[in-house]
Structures are given as structure tokens and as C-alpha cells.
Write an enzyme that holds these catalytic residues in place. Structure first.
Site, mmCIF file in Angstrom:
data_model
loop_
_atom_site.group_PDB
_atom_site.id
_atom_site.type_symbol
_atom_site.label_atom_id
_atom_site.label_comp_id
_atom_site.label_asym_id
_atom_site.label_seq_id
_atom_site.Cartn_x
_atom_site.Cartn_y
_atom_site.Cartn_z
ATOM 1 N N SER A 1 -10.972 0.874 -7.212
ATOM 2 C CA SER A 1 -10.489 1.442 -8.480
ATOM 3 C C SER A 1 -11.529 1.457 -9.586
ATOM 4 O O SER A 1 -11.276 1.053 -10.720
ATOM 5 C CB SER A 1 -9.220 0.722 -8.954
ATOM 6 O OG SER A 1 -8.158 1.048 -8.104
ATOM 7 N N SER A 2 -12.699 1.984 -9.260
ATOM 8 C CA SER A 2 -13.694 2.186 -10.313
ATOM 9 C C SER A 2 -13.180 3.175 -11.352
ATOM 10 O O SER A 2 -13.493 3.049 -12.543
ATOM 11 C CB SER A 2 -15.017 2.671 -9.708
ATOM 12 O OG SER A 2 -14.831 3.869 -8.976
ATOM 13 N N ALA B 1 -15.043 2.991 -2.775
ATOM 14 C CA ALA B 1 -14.678 1.932 -1.835
ATOM 15 C C ALA B 1 -13.213 1.556 -1.914
ATOM 16 O O ALA B 1 -12.748 0.700 -1.166
ATOM 17 C CB ALA B 1 -15.539 0.686 -2.096
ATOM 18 N N GLY B 2 -12.472 2.165 -2.826
ATOM 19 C CA GLY B 2 -11.061 1.829 -2.955
ATOM 20 C C GLY B 2 -10.792 0.634 -3.837
ATOM 21 O O GLY B 2 -9.738 0.013 -3.741
ATOM 22 N N GLU C 1 0.826 -1.204 0.000
ATOM 23 C CA GLU C 1 0.000 0.000 0.000
ATOM 24 C C GLU C 1 0.863 1.258 0.000
ATOM 25 O O GLU C 1 1.775 1.401 0.813
ATOM 26 C CB GLU C 1 -0.911 -0.006 1.228
ATOM 27 C CG GLU C 1 -2.311 0.430 0.930
ATOM 28 C CD GLU C 1 -2.990 -0.453 -0.107
ATOM 29 O OE1 GLU C 1 -3.122 -0.002 -1.276
ATOM 30 O OE2 GLU C 1 -3.372 -1.569 0.222
ATOM 31 N N ASP D 1 -3.127 0.614 -10.237
ATOM 32 C CA ASP D 1 -4.529 0.335 -10.537
ATOM 33 C C ASP D 1 -4.744 0.109 -12.025
ATOM 34 O O ASP D 1 -5.456 -0.808 -12.448
ATOM 35 C CB ASP D 1 -5.415 1.489 -10.064
ATOM 36 C CG ASP D 1 -5.369 1.695 -8.569
ATOM 37 O OD1 ASP D 1 -4.784 0.849 -7.867
ATOM 38 O OD2 ASP D 1 -5.908 2.714 -8.094
ATOM 39 N N THR E 1 3.037 2.011 -2.014
ATOM 40 C CA THR E 1 4.374 1.744 -2.548
ATOM 41 C C THR E 1 4.468 2.069 -4.030
ATOM 42 O O THR E 1 5.572 2.265 -4.549
ATOM 43 C CB THR E 1 4.753 0.264 -2.332
ATOM 44 O OG1 THR E 1 3.655 -0.560 -2.749
ATOM 45 C CG2 THR E 1 5.064 -0.019 -0.877
ATOM 46 N N ASP E 2 3.344 2.140 -4.730
ATOM 47 C CA ASP E 2 3.417 2.295 -6.193
ATOM 48 C C ASP E 2 4.033 3.632 -6.592
ATOM 49 O O ASP E 2 4.904 3.687 -7.466
ATOM 50 C CB ASP E 2 2.058 2.065 -6.865
ATOM 51 C CG ASP E 2 0.954 2.990 -6.405
ATOM 52 O OD1 ASP E 2 1.092 3.616 -5.331
ATOM 53 O OD2 ASP E 2 -0.080 3.080 -7.107
#
Length: 387
Positions: free
Chosen positions: A130-131, A127-128, A36, A177, A38-39
Site C-alpha cells: 500500500s505505497s 509489492a502489495g 483478503e 489500506d 473482504t474490505d
């Protein structure tokens, strides 16, 4: 991907445009098993595409007009020409995700033409999961069906989608994502090196389910706090004289971290330790060692809570409820940007019902709401929907 969603989108297109679509594409949402924040630090992540998607039904036009209908927003519409500068809109916000990807492709000289399209999706919003990446990657995948774009690769679509969010929408997101939405593999997570963009498939063990629990805690602080965390990570990288915290290991942190203020040191410690956990998790998951995976997910959650400070009490409570049921047989942690949103768990199939029952009984979120529970499969990335 839901057949009901495909049918709904096709029918909405037929009702709007009076004919069947020529092409349909889909792009999935994602859940991050570990890794989390880290990207954007050029690090490692381990997400999986999930079987919730954005679907687009479309037909090519003879001109260079793009006409979009958002079936999930009372069939709201946006229309613009590829011949004119593509500008950002104040409202509706969803239109900017579409416009941003298309403008990026135009600026790169790709031979685009107009489309009529209807867009719909079942990726939970806010909601997290990645919509937004699902939408932008689906747009890129649709335009990649045009003649002359046969050489556009999944990674090209992912990076165009990321640039759209960064440069057009204004969200300073990393690339995880979009890459997993474009490149996911059924039955596998992908370990992504966010610097080299190399992806390594990691099988999800047979007999293990991915469970996602939407806490229904709205992530009100996520945008401002996300940008704050990113600035703190960049400051730490400058202190160490490196491009990104990817280049700092535990020994360097121990030796030179004392020069950082206490808060920035904690932020750096999360990133350095989380990168190490991702590498260990890819190994554990590949060996089918759910017990070790559970230890790493627990350590990740503790680091997000204590060092990165992005969890909230209800998220911590939800994690504890799930952990009390699965024990050492699986793993659970918060997933996503933080300050609410979702919890992810890897759960033996035999524990799915007991976990669901415990969460339903013991968790109460805002305004008396329970958690919304999804049992997911690791799914393929973006592609054309078979006729």
C-alpha cells in the site's frame, strides 16, 4: 519510520526551496495479517501499519499554488492552483494520487491553501504493501495541519484518500489500506469493520515478529482480476438479496449457494469463510495464541489459492518454505491483492533467522531473483514528524 528517510526528505526540500521545511508528516504502509478481499464486501480485516512510510517535508505558501517535488522520481515536479479545477493527468501517475486527495478536500469546502512540498518514501512499490495509500494519507495529513482543519479526524483523511483512488485515479479499492495508514497503533494490529468503520486494537504478542517476503513476482494481472473478483462478489450478493457478502453466513451459503454458477460460488465461499476467520484471528491474536493464528492463516491461504484463485505457484512455494520452518509456532499466508507480491508471516523472534536462511537458500523467483525480506514492527498511523 526511518530517520534516514526523514533526513533525506528534509535535505531534498532544503536543496529545492532554499530553506528548512515548516512541517513534516508521515504515513505508513501496511501489511494485512488476515482478511483478503473482504474490505470491499463490507467485511472484516486485520492489518497492521508497518515501519515503512511516505514522508512529506513542506512549507505553507501565501498563495493557493500547490507545488510538489517527487524526490524518488528524479525530483519530478507537479504544480497546480487551488483556484482552478483540479484535473487528472495522463503522466506522471503519482501526481494523480496527490491531486485526487486535494481535489476531494477542496470539494468538501475545507479551507486549503498552497504548499511547497517534497515527497519521499520507502514503502516498496508494486509489492502489495500500500505505497499508494501511504502517499494519499500523507497528503491528507499534511493539509490537516492547516488552520481551520483541527477537527479533521484520521477516518476523515482515510476516506478522502479512498475517494481519491476510487473517483480520481480509478482504482476500485476498499477502505482498509487508508484506515490502517491513518489510524495504526504501535504494537497492535487493528481489526476493522469495513462497514461501520469501527476499529478494535489487537496486540501483537511480545516475542513475535512480522516478516514480509516480497516474492518479486510482478502483479501484472492484479488490476483487471481485482475488478473481476469484485464484480463476482457483487453478483453473489445480488443472488442472496443482500447489500454485500458481509451479510451472508455459512448457513445461508450452504442453503442457497447452489443457485450460483460454480466460479461465483467459490468466490462467495472465500469471502464468507474469510470474514469468520478474521473474527477468530482477532480473538486468537489477542490471547497470544500463535498456534491458532497459524491455523487460521493457513486456511486463509488455501482459500485464496483454491476458491478465490489469486495466488501463483511461486507464492505458494514461498508460503510452504516459511511454514516448514515455523511449523505450529506461527502463521504464514499470501497478503495483498494477489497474483504475486508479498507473503506475510507471524514468527517467534527465535525463528526469524532460520526463516530468513531457509527463504534465502530455497526460494528463487523470476529471473533468478530471491525474495526481498523485511522484518517489521506494528507502527503508529499518520502523524506530524517531531521537529
Amino acid at each position: 519510520m526511518s530517520e534516514m528517510l526523514i533526513d533525506h526528505t528534509r535535505t531534498a526540500f532544503e536543496n529545492k526551496f532554499g530553506a528548512a521545511p515548516e512541517v513534516m508528516v508521515q504515513a505508513p504502509g501496511r501489511v494485512n495479517l488476515i482478511g483478503e478481499h473482504t474490505d470491499y464486501n463490507d467485511g472484516f480485516v486485520l492489518p497492521a501499519a508497518i515501519d515503512y512510510s511516505t514522508v512529506i517535508a513542506a512549507r505553507r505558501r501565501a498563495d493557493r499554488i500547490v507545488h510538489i517535488v517527487a524526490a524518488d522520481y528524479t525530483c519530478a515536479e507537479d504544480q497546480f492552483s487551488l483556484e482552478a479545477p483540479i484535473e487528472r493527468r495522463d503522466e506522471p501517475m503519482w501526481a494523480n494520487y496527490v491531486r485526487g486527495v486535494i481535489r476531494d478536500m477542496v470539494e468538501r469546502g475545507l479551507p486549503l491553501q498552497g504548499f511547497d512540498m517534497v515527497v519521499s518514501g520507502d514503502v516498496p512499490q508494486g509489492a502489495g504493501l500500500s505505497s499508494s495509500a501511504s502517499l494519499t494519507v500523507a497528503i491528507g495529513r499534511l493539509f490537516a495541519t492547516l488552520p481551520g482543519l483541527e477537527d479533521v479526524r484520521p477516518i476523515d483523511i482515510a476516506l478522502a484518500a479512498q475517494r481519491a483512488e476510487n473517483n480520481f485515479v480509478g482504482t476500485r479499492c476498499g477502505n482498509m489500506d487508508q484506515i490502517i495508514s491513518a489510524s495504526g497503533i504501535a504494537g497492535h494490529a487493528l481489526m476493522i469493520d469495513c462497514r461501520s468503520l469501527e476499529t478494535t486494537p489487537v496486540p501483537i504478542p511480545a516475542g513475535a515478529a512480522i516478516m514480509i517476503f516480497n516474492s518479486n513476482v510482478q502483479r501484472g494481472l492484479v488490476d483487471s482480476e481485482y475488478n473481476t473478483r469484485r464484480r463476482q462478489c457483487e453478483a453473489a450478493a445480488r443472488h442472496f438479496g443482500v447489500k454485500a457478502l458481509r451479510d451472508v453466513d455459512q448457513a445461508m451459503l450452504d442453503a442457497r449457494g447452489g443457485g450460483l454458477d460454480a466460479v461465483t460460488l467459490k468466490r462467495a465461499r472465500h469471502i464468507v469463510s474469510e470474514n469468520a476467520r478474521v473474527l477468530a484471528a482477532a480473538d486468537a491474536l489477542g490471547r497470544g495464541d500463535l498456534a491458532r493464528m497459524g491455523e487460521l492463516m493457513a486456511a486463509s491461504h488455501a482459500s485464496m489459492r483454491d476458491d478465490f484463485e489469486i495466488t501463483v505457484p511461486l507464492i505458494d512455494q514461498l508460503v510452504d518454505i516459511v511454514r516448514n520452518v515455523i511449523g505450529s509456532e506461527g502463521g504464514v499466508r499470501m497478503t495483498g491483492g494477489g497474483f504475486g507480491g508479498c507473503v506475510v508471516a507471524l514468527v517467534p523472534d527465535a525463528r526469524v533467522t532460520p526463516v530468513r536462511d531457509a527463504v534465502t537458500k530455497e526460494y528463487t523467483g523470476p529471473n533468478g531473483m530471491g525474495a526481498t525480506i523485511y522484518v517489521c514492527k506494528a507502527s503508529p498511523g499518520a502523524g506530524v514528524v517531531p521537529a
